[in-house]
Design a protein around this motif. Structure first.
Motif, PDB file in Angstrom:
ATOM      1  N   THR A  62       0.831  -1.207   0.000  1.00  0.00           N
ATOM      2  CA  THR A  62       0.000   0.000   0.000  1.00  0.00           C
ATOM      3  C   THR A  62       0.859   1.248   0.000  1.00  0.00           C
ATOM      4  N   TYR A  63       1.898   1.254   0.847  1.00  0.00           N
ATOM      5  CA  TYR A  63       2.804   2.405   0.884  1.00  0.00           C
ATOM      6  C   TYR A  63       3.517   2.587  -0.455  1.00  0.00           C
ATOM      7  N   VAL A  64       4.004   1.503  -1.020  1.00  0.00           N
ATOM      8  CA  VAL A  64       4.748   1.574  -2.281  1.00  0.00           C
ATOM      9  C   VAL A  64       3.845   2.057  -3.410  1.00  0.00           C
ATOM     10  N   LEU A  65       2.579   1.631  -3.406  1.00  0.00           N
ATOM     11  CA  LEU A  65       1.632   2.086  -4.415  1.00  0.00           C
ATOM     12  C   LEU A  65       1.465   3.605  -4.343  1.00  0.00           C
ATOM     13  N   HIS A  66       1.257   4.129  -3.144  1.00  0.00           N
ATOM     14  CA  HIS A  66       1.090   5.578  -2.991  1.00  0.00           C
ATOM     15  C   HIS A  66       2.387   6.323  -3.294  1.00  0.00           C
ATOM     16  N   LEU A  67       3.519   5.749  -2.932  1.00  0.00           N
ATOM     17  CA  LEU A  67       4.803   6.373  -3.244  1.00  0.00           C
ATOM     18  C   LEU A  67       5.019   6.442  -4.751  1.00  0.00           C
ATOM     19  N   ALA A  68       4.654   5.389  -5.465  1.00  0.00           N
ATOM     20  CA  ALA A  68       4.796   5.387  -6.921  1.00  0.00           C
ATOM     21  C   ALA A  68       3.885   6.438  -7.559  1.00  0.00           C
ATOM     22  N   ILE A  69       2.676   6.610  -7.015  1.00  0.00           N
ATOM     23  CA  ILE A  69       1.780   7.649  -7.530  1.00  0.00           C
ATOM     24  C   ILE A  69       2.381   9.037  -7.314  1.00  0.00           C
TER      25      ILE A  69
END
Length: 313
Positions: A62-69
Motif C-alpha cells: 500500500t505504501y509503495v503504491l502511494h509512493l509510486a503515484i
C-alpha cells in the motif's frame, strides 16, 4: 601591436567558448532531466499498474503504491515545468503540484522506513495488534498534510495572489523545519535502527535479511543523496540574490537530481526482487511481490523458536 591583437583575440575566443558552454550546459541538463522523467514515469506507472491489479495488498505494498503515484506526479510536473515558463498561471500551478508531490513522496518514504523499523522492534504488536487499515489511514493523512502545505504556500507565496514577503518567509521556514526537523531525522533514525537491528539479528541467527529490508534502505539512501538536497535548495535559492543564468543552471541540475531519485525506486524494486536469469522468464508482478515480501525467504521451512521475527525486515 600584433602580440596585443593576438592576445585580445585569444581572450575573446575564450570568452566566446565560456558563453557557449553556459548556453549549452542548461540544454544538455534539461534533455537529460526530460529523458530521466520519461523513464521514471514509465517505471512508476508500471509499479502502480501491477500493484493496482492485485486483490489483496500487504501494508508495504500500500505504501509503495502511494509512493509510486507521488513519484509519477512529481516526474510529470518536473517534465512539464522544464519547458513551461508562460503563461504564468500554468507554470505556477505546475510548480505547486510538483511541490505537493515532493512533500507526499518524502512523507510516504518516512512512513515506510518508520513502520518497517517498528515491525522489527515490536514484531508481536505488528503481527497481532497493528490496526488493519493503519497503512491506508497513514497514507490518506500524509496526502492531506501535503495538500494543506501546498495550499498554504500557494496563498502566501504566490505572485498571482500578491503574497507578502515576510509571510512567505515564515511559511518557508515552517516547511523547512518540517523537512529538516521532522521528516528527515525520523527517516534517518528509523533506517539506522533498522540496519543495526537486522545486522545484529542476521549475525546471531545466520540468516540473510529480507529483500524488503534492502528495498527500504536503498530507497532512503537514494532519496537522501539526490532528492533531499533539492528540497533544501528550494528555500535558499528563492532568497539568494544570484544571477539569472546561475539560477537557471542550478534549476536544471536540481530537476535532474530529483528526477533520478523519483525514477530510482522502480529500478530498486525489480533489481532486488530479481533472481538472475530466472527473472527474465518470470512475470514482473512476481518479481515485484518478491521484493516487497515481508517474511524471510524459506521461513516456512526453517523457523527458529525465538528471534525469527527480528529478521522480518
Amino acid at each position: 601591436m600584433i602580440k596585443n591583437i593576438n592576445s585580445e583575440h585569444k581572450r575573446t575566443s575564450q570568452l566566446d567558448k565560456g558563453l557557449d558552454t553556459l548556453d549549452t550546459a542548461p540544454e544538455v541538463l534539461r534533455s537529460l532531466a526530460t529523458f530521466t522523467c520519461v523513464c521514471g514515469m514509465i517505471g512508476n506507472g508500471l509499479v502502480v499498474w501491477l500493484l493496482s491489479c492485485r486483490g489483496q495488498r500487504t501494508p508495504f505494498c500500500t505504501y509503495v503504491l502511494h509512493l509510486a503515484i507521488a513519484d509519477f506526479l512529481f516526474l510529470l510536473c518536473t517534465a512539464v515545468t522544464l519547458y513551461l515558463e508562460t503563461p504564468v498561471l500554468a507554470y505556477e500551478v505546475m510548480e505547486r503540484v510538483r511541490s505537493f508531490a515532493y512533500t507526499a513522496s518524502l512523507s510516504l518514504l518516512t512512513a515506510i522506513s518508520t513502520q518497517r523499523c517498528l515491525s522489527v522492534l515490536f514484531p508481536i504488536w505488528y503481527k497481532y495488534h497493528r490496526p488493519q487499515y493503519l497503512s491506508a489511514v497513514v497514507c490518506a493523512l500524509l496526502w492531506a498534510l501535503s495538500l494543506l502545505m501546498s495550499v498554504v504556500a500557494a496563498l502566501f507565496c504566490s505572485e498571482l495572489w500578491l503574497g507578502v514577503e515576510s509571510q512567505c518567509l515564515t511559511v518557508d521556514s515552517v516547511f523547512s523545519f518540517l523537512v529538516m526537523g521532522i521528516f528527515t531525522p525520523v527517516m534517518v533514525l528509523s533506517s539506522v535502527t533498522l540496519f543495526v537491528r537486522v545486522r545484529r539479528s542476521s549475525r546471531q541467527w545466520g540468516r540473510r535479511p529480507t529483500r524488503l529490508y534492502v528495498v527500504v534502505l536503498a530507497s532512503v539512501v537514494v532519496f537522501l543523496l539526490c532528492a533531499l538536497p533539492v528540497g533544501i535548495s528550494w528555500f535558499f535559492l528563492y532568497w539568494l540574490d544570484l544571477p539569472q543564468e546561475q539560477k537557471t543552471l542550478f534549476r536544471y541540475v536540481a530537476c535532474l537530481s530529483s528526477a533520478l531519485s523519483s525514477s530510482a525506486n522502480p529500478v530498486i524494486y525489480f533489481v532486488v526482487g530479481s533472481q538472475g536469469r530466472r527473472s527474465l522468464r518470470e512475470p514482473l508482478g512476481a518479481v515485484l511481490r518478491r521484493a516487497l515480501r515481508e517474511e524471510p525467504e524459506g521461513e516456512g521451512r526453517e523457523t527458529p523458536s525465538t528471534g525469527t521475527s527480528d529478521l522480518g525486515a
